[in-house]
Design a protein around this motif. Sequence first.
Motif, PDB file in Angstrom:
ATOM      1  N   ASN A  75     -14.270 -37.763  73.064  1.00 28.32           N
ATOM      2  CA  ASN A  75     -15.064 -38.317  71.976  1.00 28.32           C
ATOM      3  C   ASN A  75     -15.805 -37.321  71.442  1.00 28.32           C
ATOM      4  O   ASN A  75     -16.891 -36.929  70.869  1.00 28.32           O
ATOM      5  N   GLY A  82     -12.447 -40.323  67.858  1.00 29.25           N
ATOM      6  CA  GLY A  82     -13.412 -40.467  69.130  1.00 29.25           C
ATOM      7  C   GLY A  82     -13.785 -41.163  69.693  1.00 29.25           C
ATOM      8  O   GLY A  82     -14.078 -42.338  68.457  1.00 29.25           O
ATOM      9  N   CYS A  83     -14.261 -42.103  70.605  1.00 30.57           N
ATOM     10  CA  CYS A  83     -14.652 -43.280  70.774  1.00 30.57           C
ATOM     11  C   CYS A  83     -15.504 -43.798  70.740  1.00 30.57           C
ATOM     12  O   CYS A  83     -15.667 -44.766  69.853  1.00 30.57           O
ATOM     13  N   GLU A  84     -16.449 -43.142  70.561  1.00 27.55           N
ATOM     14  CA  GLU A  84     -18.372 -44.150  69.651  1.00 27.55           C
ATOM     15  C   GLU A  84     -17.668 -43.233  67.695  1.00 27.55           C
ATOM     16  O   GLU A  84     -18.645 -44.109  67.270  1.00 27.55           O
TER      17      GLU A  84
END
Length: 327
Positions: A75, A82-84
Amino acid sequence: MQGISQETMDALFLKVDGDVPLTKEDAVALLNTESHSDAFYMLLAKAEELTRREYGNRGYVFAQIGINSAPCSGNCKFCSMGCENFMVQEEIEKTEAEVLEEAGRAVEQHIDALFLMTTADYDMKKFLRIAEKVKAILPEDVMLVANIGDFEEEMAKRLQETGITGVYHIVRLNEGIDTALCPADRIRTLDAIRGAGLELIYCVEPIGPEHTYEQIADEMLRAREYSVNIMACMKRVGVEKTPLYERGEITDLELTKIAAVTRLVTRPKTSMNVHEPKQMTLLAGVNQLYAEIGINPRDCAVETGSNRGFSIAAVKDMLHQVGYETK
């Protein structure tokens, strides 16, 4: 920025000439060189002199294949994966056959090293299988390098047994603040790499306008502590809509200065790189550049070669333009 006096610069250059390691304070002093001063060009000239003396006119071309794009638990606030803040066109994963085909094409263009890059969550067993197949088609003089997530000593040994020559791994600037990764875990991986006898490839990155010269100097010294032979520095590329985009980027001029100081402080035995490739940095002791295939974390295209990435032919030409000889 207070600049650096001629007297101080002369004293630091004498240390370099005498192979006396520069301190953190020395590094910060050099980084404070004003970018439009006579001292700036003296700094670049010193780094260039050192490289030509120690490396001759040998230029190195490294190629990297980004194997997958997927939301990553690391992230990183500057990364397109990034996962977000996943910004890549789509989630993809190259097949073993695709990786082998691209590796073969890179070999035909006479590279010095091939990097295989994945997100932090990529399956390690699958990575080892692919790496073993790629190793089988590489000439003996081409390094095979892993650019993967954190791992323990056992995995380091397995990488070495598979034929991996080296590992690209770093403690990023503001690690644990701008990333969801733990600095202590990053250091444990560095220790595992060294313990397995693998070549550590290091980089001061991703440098943004907010990072202090003290932070930057710390990572130069960390690289030297690990006796890094292949060194780099990299500016943060602003990926639109990622959390750090609004902080902006450092200039190419600033990156060139940091590259010169990194060369003098770290004293890598093989090569000095800057990323992304910038022609002006080749006047500051840089003799190695990266070409990229597949995804890279500074791009939203699944094939960076058609967007941000540089081809093998392009980076070879950049090196040749300043007199470096490649394979």
